[in-house]
Design an enzyme around this catalytic site. Structure first.
Site, short mmCIF file in Angstrom:
data_model
loop_
_atom_site.label_atom_id
_atom_site.label_comp_id
_atom_site.label_asym_id
_atom_site.label_seq_id
_atom_site.Cartn_x
_atom_site.Cartn_y
_atom_site.Cartn_z
N HIS A 84 38.70 41.12 31.39
CA HIS A 84 38.45 41.71 30.07
C HIS A 84 37.73 43.04 30.30
O HIS A 84 37.02 43.20 31.30
CB HIS A 84 37.56 40.75 29.29
CG HIS A 84 37.38 41.06 27.84
ND1 HIS A 84 36.50 42.02 27.39
CD2 HIS A 84 37.96 40.52 26.73
CE1 HIS A 84 36.55 42.06 26.06
NE2 HIS A 84 37.42 41.16 25.64
N ASP A 118 32.35 35.64 34.50
CA ASP A 118 32.48 35.85 33.05
C ASP A 118 33.04 34.55 32.47
O ASP A 118 34.22 34.23 32.66
CB ASP A 118 33.43 37.04 32.83
CG ASP A 118 33.85 37.18 31.37
OD1 ASP A 118 33.51 36.31 30.54
OD2 ASP A 118 34.54 38.18 31.07
N GLN A 126 35.66 32.66 28.24
CA GLN A 126 36.80 31.81 27.87
C GLN A 126 36.71 30.39 28.42
O GLN A 126 37.45 29.52 27.98
CB GLN A 126 38.11 32.44 28.38
CG GLN A 126 38.49 33.72 27.69
CD GLN A 126 38.73 33.54 26.19
OE1 GLN A 126 39.04 32.44 25.72
NE2 GLN A 126 38.56 34.61 25.44
N LYS A 167 32.72 31.87 20.61
CA LYS A 167 33.94 31.26 21.18
C LYS A 167 33.72 29.77 21.47
O LYS A 167 34.59 29.09 21.99
CB LYS A 167 34.32 31.99 22.48
CG LYS A 167 34.73 33.45 22.26
CD LYS A 167 35.15 34.07 23.57
CE LYS A 167 35.16 35.58 23.54
NZ LYS A 167 36.28 36.16 22.81
N1 PLP Z 1 35.24 38.29 28.65
C1 PLP Z 1 36.31 37.62 28.25
C2 PLP Z 1 37.17 36.92 29.27
C3 PLP Z 1 36.63 37.56 26.89
O1 PLP Z 1 37.71 36.89 26.48
C4 PLP Z 1 35.79 38.24 25.96
C5 PLP Z 1 36.13 38.25 24.52
O2 PLP Z 1 37.26 38.09 24.13
C6 PLP Z 1 34.68 38.91 26.44
C7 PLP Z 1 34.43 38.92 27.78
C8 PLP Z 1 33.74 39.60 25.52
O3 PLP Z 1 33.07 38.65 24.76
P1 PLP Z 1 32.17 39.08 23.50
O4 PLP Z 1 33.06 39.92 22.64
O5 PLP Z 1 31.82 37.78 22.87
O6 PLP Z 1 31.02 39.82 24.02
#
Ligand code: PLP
Length: 416
Positions: free
Chosen positions: A133, A210, A213, A236
């Protein structure tokens, strides 16, 4: 194909009962029952979370850490109890290893900035993968630019699996940090994070996972993984938005400088000099999202009550069923066919751009995501501008995937 719900998912979960816990799921969209399949973006909240937040705000709200009166002491106790709950949920050794942030994005920025300031110098290297991401890409790019370090990338094969032999080749004594996701939000790949961590540690590097997910889908134990940092996002995980955090090993936190400065993160302030509080307070400057923390606590209770093992088993059965359905649709290509996947089906059709596809699906009451999913390097790797992504939660039913497959076929016919 249309199989009965029971034959697809067995009796793993009582989904009809679970769905009653989520008030939003009973609404209609454009005259059709809502079919919500954008759970990788954000999940809906059970009534227990909604009610807990309401009760806290109505009857228990107060500032944390500062007040010496009853409401504040009570709120502080609940806030710290929630930290313990997150620590237990993640399998952390100490509750102080959990730092609350607004979510994964802020968590990774915190680590990149603070770890980078303390441990990364010119000529050092950071490793990410090709399927991250943007939240786990941009902060490391910025860090590398600022400190004269180099960003290296683990490539991914055609199925969406990290190429581990290539990873071993780019690991070196110069590597300071390996930052990869546990589950890819664009493809659904579950990465071998334990192996990644072992190899990084053998090379003397630290590891950030991270977990945005993975935390809603997989049972977790950060001590078993042995990673150095692990991030999560409450919204999430069936909790409120605006809250998340990061687990970090205490010896590392203790060595790291603050990221955001101000109130609550200090030991002592004079006009000449400031000394900093111990972790986790050092990394939680200012008034935190108190109500959201209490909501997160309730969301974890809800997840624990159902059980992450059951959730994973149920969602796997949905994923297998959905994958079978999509493999039968002519003109659709699934992007991401890793052997180990969480409940995401990302697909592309030459007939309809994903943006057109999701508008079409919306007419049938189906909420799906079309776009690059904040993972543009992943899209580039697979030669597509975007994908349509169906991401399932334990409140989804096989019938909803039947409806999705039917609507996708209708859409392809419409645009062909
Ligand atoms: N990392 C991954 C794999 C994600 O799917 C997301 C959000 O979709 C994020 C980071 C960022 O998360 P947040 O928007 O809750 O900070």
């Amino acid at each position: 194909m249309s199989e009965s719900s029971a034959s697809v998912t067995g009796n793993i979960l009582d989904v009809e009962k679970i769905r009653k816990d989520f008030p939003i799921l009973s609404q209609t969209v454009r005259g059709k029952p809502l079919i919500y399949l954008d759970n990788a973006a954000t999940t809906h909240k059970p009534i227990s979370v909604i009610e807990r937040v309401r009760k806290f705000d109505a009857e228990e709200y107060g500032t944390v850490r500062r007040g010496t009166y009853k409401l504040s002491e009570h709120a502080t106790r609940l806030y710290e109890d929630a930290r313990q709950k997150v620590a237990d949920f993640m399998g952390a050794e100490k509750k102080g290893e959990i730092v609350f942030t607004s979510g994964t994005t802020q968590a990774i920025n915190l680590v990149a900035h603070s770890f980078g300031k303390r441990f990364v110098s010119e000529g050092d290297e950071i490793i990410i993968s090709n399927i991250e991401h943007h939240a786990n890409t941009v902060p490391w790019q910025v860090l590398c630019e600022e400190r004269g370090a180099r960003l290296k990338v683990i490539p991914v094969d055609d199925d969406g699996e990290l190429m581990m032999e290539e990873y071993e080749k780019i690991l070196s004594p110069k590597t300071r940090m390996v930052a990869v996701n546990h589950v890819s939000n664009a493809l659904g790949t579950i990465n071998p994070i334990k192996e990644i961590t072992q190899k990084a540690h053998a090379a003397g590097a630290r590891v950030l996972i991270d977990g945005a997910q993975s935390t809603p889908h997989l049972k977790l134990n950060v001590q078993d993984i042995d990673c150095d940092f692990y991030t999560f996002s409450g919204h999430k995980m069936y909790g409120p938005s605006g809250i998340g955090g990061v687990y970090g090993k205490m010896d590392l936190w203790e060595e790291m400088p603050p990221y955001v400065t101000g109130g609550d993160m200090i030991m002592q302030v004079t006009l000449e000099k400031t000394t900093y509080a111990k972790p986790p307070a050092r990394f939680e400057a200012g008034t935190p999202p108190i109500t959201q923390v209490i909501g997160l606590d309730a969301a974890i209770d809800y997840l624990n009550e159902i059980g992450l093992d059951k959730i994973a088993e149920y969602e796997n059965s949905l994923l297998e069923y959905g994958t079978r359905l999509f493999k039968e649709i002519e003109g659709v290509r699934i992007i991401g066919n890793a052997r180990s996947k969480a409940s995401i089906i990302s697909f592309f059709s030459d007939s309809a751009h994903p943006h057109d596809m999701v508008h079409f699906l919306d007419q049938d009451g189906i909420s799906c995501r079309g776009g690059h999913h904040c993972a543009q390097p992943t899209m580039i790797r697979y030669g597509v501008p975007a994908t349509t992504r169906a991401s399932m939660a334990f409140y989804n039913k096989p019938e909803e995937l039947d409806a999705l497959a039917e609507s996708v076929q209708k859409c392809i016919r419409f645009f062909s």
